[in-house]
Design a protein around this motif. Structure first.
Motif, mmCIF file in Angstrom:
data_model
loop_
_atom_site.group_PDB
_atom_site.id
_atom_site.type_symbol
_atom_site.label_atom_id
_atom_site.label_comp_id
_atom_site.label_asym_id
_atom_site.label_seq_id
_atom_site.Cartn_x
_atom_site.Cartn_y
_atom_site.Cartn_z
ATOM 1 N N VAL A 37 -0.730 -0.028 -4.041
ATOM 2 C CA VAL A 37 -2.185 0.074 -3.954
ATOM 3 C C VAL A 37 -2.561 1.434 -3.366
ATOM 4 C CG1 VAL A 37 -4.309 -0.953 -3.055
ATOM 5 C CG2 VAL A 37 -2.339 -2.421 -3.534
ATOM 6 N N TRP A 38 -3.467 2.119 -4.032
ATOM 7 C CA TRP A 38 -3.966 3.407 -3.592
ATOM 8 C C TRP A 38 -5.366 3.243 -3.004
ATOM 9 C CZ3 TRP A 38 -4.287 8.053 -7.529
ATOM 10 C CH2 TRP A 38 -4.565 9.239 -6.848
ATOM 11 N N TRP A 41 0.829 -1.208 0.000
ATOM 12 C CA TRP A 41 0.000 0.000 0.000
ATOM 13 C C TRP A 41 0.863 1.258 0.000
ATOM 14 C CZ3 TRP A 41 -5.346 0.443 -0.033
ATOM 15 C CH2 TRP A 41 -6.059 -0.752 0.063
ATOM 16 N N LEU A 42 0.325 2.338 -0.563
ATOM 17 C CA LEU A 42 0.979 3.643 -0.475
ATOM 18 C C LEU A 42 1.088 4.050 0.994
ATOM 19 C CD1 LEU A 42 -0.850 5.641 -3.313
ATOM 20 C CD2 LEU A 42 1.551 4.950 -3.285
ATOM 21 N N THR A 89 -10.488 5.147 5.450
ATOM 22 C CA THR A 89 -9.495 6.039 4.858
ATOM 23 C C THR A 89 -8.278 6.146 5.763
ATOM 24 O OG1 THR A 89 -10.548 7.971 5.863
ATOM 25 C CG2 THR A 89 -11.189 7.443 3.612
ATOM 26 N N GLY A 90 -7.144 6.389 5.155
ATOM 27 C CA GLY A 90 -5.894 6.515 5.898
ATOM 28 C C GLY A 90 -5.260 5.164 6.160
ATOM 29 N N ARG A 91 -3.963 5.173 6.238
ATOM 30 C CA ARG A 91 -3.191 3.942 6.387
ATOM 31 C C ARG A 91 -3.567 3.159 7.654
ATOM 32 N NH1 ARG A 91 1.010 1.596 3.868
ATOM 33 N NH2 ARG A 91 2.522 0.563 5.189
ATOM 34 N N GLY A 92 -3.764 3.852 8.760
ATOM 35 C CA GLY A 92 -4.089 3.185 10.016
ATOM 36 C C GLY A 92 -5.388 2.403 9.932
ATOM 37 N N ASN A 99 -9.290 -2.052 -8.042
ATOM 38 C CA ASN A 99 -8.051 -1.742 -7.345
ATOM 39 C C ASN A 99 -7.341 -0.647 -8.124
ATOM 40 O OD1 ASN A 99 -8.441 -3.832 -5.422
ATOM 41 N ND2 ASN A 99 -7.702 -5.300 -6.907
ATOM 42 N N VAL A 100 -6.998 0.434 -7.425
ATOM 43 C CA VAL A 100 -6.303 1.547 -8.057
ATOM 44 C C VAL A 100 -4.865 1.545 -7.553
ATOM 45 C CG1 VAL A 100 -6.283 4.033 -8.472
ATOM 46 C CG2 VAL A 100 -8.467 2.853 -8.099
ATOM 47 N N PHE A 101 -3.934 1.638 -8.477
ATOM 48 C CA PHE A 101 -2.507 1.633 -8.155
ATOM 49 C C PHE A 101 -1.872 2.948 -8.579
ATOM 50 C CE2 PHE A 101 -3.713 -2.749 -8.461
ATOM 51 C CZ PHE A 101 -2.949 -3.417 -7.515
#
Length: 148
Positions: free
Chosen positions: A126-127, A32-33, A48-51, A115-117
């Motif tokens: 992965v975005w 993931w980004l 939303t957000g990495r966490g 899936n958006v990259f």
């Protein structure tokens, strides 16, 4: 021979599903980004957000003893540094083992995914992931012979 962007994105998409099958949370996190990401699991709210996103995968992995993805209808589209992959996830999964140590019942599920990259110096990351359940013909239909 070097791979095309389309081939590299397809590899990144395959890696995304393979790490979930293996339950490799660290590797999944690396796919993931690092910033502004989002995820929608079937039936879940937008994360939303990495966490938030990575917590959801940790929760899924902790509660899924077995999962296998058979991807069909995979389509890849690349535009500059962004790529879009659509596919059908044919999922076979089982919950945590019961008292006797046997795997819980296996369940099949059909999900369509987007899936958006985004291209990074470390490759395609992965975005966003969005999965929607596919309703079968029997889902939500009433028996034609039952009274209304």
């Amino acid at each position: 021979m070097s791979l095309t962007d389309t081939e590299l994105v397809e590899q990144a998409n395959t890696a995304f599903y393979e790490t979930m099958e293996r339950g490799d949370f660290d590797e999944l996190s690396d796919l993931w980004l690092d910033d502004d990401i989002s995820c929608i699991h079937p039936g879940w709210p937008v994360l939303t957000g990495r966490g938030e996103v990575l917590r959801s995968y940790a929760l899924i992995m902790a509660n899924t003893e077995y999962i296998q993805f058979f991807l069909t209808d995979v389509k890849v589209s690349v535009a500059g540094d962004t790529a879009l992959v659509t596919c059908t996830e044919n999922i076979l999964s089982g919950g945590p083992a019961e008292e006797g140590g046997e795997l819980g019942p296996l369940v099949g599920q059909l999900v369509v995914a987007t899936n958006v990259f985004r291209r990074t110096p470390d490759g395609w990351k992965v975005w966003s992931h969005h999965g929607s359940p596919v309703l079968t013909e029997t889902d939500g239909e009433e028996d034609e012979n039952s009274p209304s």
